[in-house]
Scaffold this motif. Sequence first.
Motif, short mmCIF file in Angstrom:
data_model
loop_
_atom_site.label_atom_id
_atom_site.label_comp_id
_atom_site.label_asym_id
_atom_site.label_seq_id
_atom_site.Cartn_x
_atom_site.Cartn_y
_atom_site.Cartn_z
N GLU A 6 67.51 36.12 6.92
CA GLU A 6 66.10 36.06 7.29
C GLU A 6 65.39 34.92 6.55
OE1 GLU A 6 67.05 40.58 6.82
OE2 GLU A 6 67.52 38.68 5.80
N SER A 7 64.32 34.44 7.15
CA SER A 7 63.46 33.45 6.52
C SER A 7 62.06 33.57 7.12
CB SER A 7 64.00 32.04 6.70
OG SER A 7 64.09 31.72 8.08
N GLY A 8 61.10 32.91 6.49
CA GLY A 8 59.75 32.86 7.04
C GLY A 8 58.75 33.76 6.38
N GLY A 9 59.19 34.56 5.43
CA GLY A 9 58.25 35.42 4.73
C GLY A 9 57.35 34.61 3.80
N GLY A 10 56.35 35.28 3.25
CA GLY A 10 55.45 34.60 2.34
C GLY A 10 54.18 35.39 2.12
N LEU A 11 53.20 34.71 1.55
CA LEU A 11 51.90 35.31 1.26
C LEU A 11 50.88 34.81 2.28
CD1 LEU A 11 49.92 36.87 -0.61
CD2 LEU A 11 49.72 34.74 -1.94
N VAL A 12 50.15 35.72 2.88
CA VAL A 12 49.16 35.35 3.89
C VAL A 12 47.95 36.26 3.74
CG1 VAL A 12 50.17 36.90 5.63
CG2 VAL A 12 48.85 34.88 6.36
N GLN A 13 46.78 35.75 4.11
CA GLN A 13 45.58 36.57 4.06
C GLN A 13 45.51 37.50 5.26
OE1 GLN A 13 42.25 33.84 3.70
NE2 GLN A 13 42.28 34.02 1.46
N ALA A 14 44.81 38.59 5.09
CA ALA A 14 44.61 39.53 6.19
C ALA A 14 44.00 38.79 7.38
CB ALA A 14 43.71 40.67 5.75
N GLY A 15 44.53 39.10 8.57
CA GLY A 15 44.10 38.43 9.78
C GLY A 15 44.95 37.23 10.14
N GLY A 112 70.51 42.00 7.16
CA GLY A 112 70.27 40.83 6.34
C GLY A 112 69.80 41.25 4.96
N GLN A 113 69.49 40.26 4.14
CA GLN A 113 69.10 40.53 2.75
C GLN A 113 67.61 40.81 2.61
OE1 GLN A 113 69.32 37.53 3.97
NE2 GLN A 113 67.48 36.51 3.20
N GLY A 114 66.84 40.51 3.64
CA GLY A 114 65.41 40.78 3.63
C GLY A 114 64.58 39.58 3.21
N THR A 115 63.33 39.56 3.69
CA THR A 115 62.37 38.53 3.31
C THR A 115 61.03 39.22 3.03
OG1 THR A 115 61.41 36.39 3.92
CG2 THR A 115 61.69 37.98 5.70
N GLN A 116 60.38 38.80 1.96
CA GLN A 116 59.15 39.45 1.51
C GLN A 116 57.95 38.92 2.30
OE1 GLN A 116 58.56 41.89 -1.06
NE2 GLN A 116 56.52 41.91 -0.11
#
Length: 121
Positions: A6-15, A112-116
């Motif tokens: 997996e890829s593409g995880g991250g920190l994002v604001q609500a909305g 998969g190993q997971g993405t946060q």
Amino acid sequence: QVQLVESGGGLVQAGGSLRLSCAASGRTFSRYAMGWIRQAPGKEREFVATISWNGSRKYYADSVKGRFTISRDDAKNTVYLQMNSLKPEDTAVYYCAAAPNVRVGISYDYWGQGTQVTVSS
């Protein structure tokens, strides 16, 4: 045997939005149904979405219906999860998984190993 990354995880604001990708190895990717499952801190794993081997059937958890979209590109051996209108309660580790048939649940054969994914309020 299917290996998933997996890829593409991250920190994002609500909305906000994120798109997760899951790259699969193995020549038989197109024969597998694919799913996304998530696990929030202190909680059990939760089904998010699944797509059939040919993309004709898609199912979603009620909590993400209308906001998330699952898709696949067999030419790239990749499954995607487009996440829009994200909420803080979507914060979790997101796992990609594969099974011989569609599974509306968390019983998959390969993981998969997971993405946060972290959604701030």
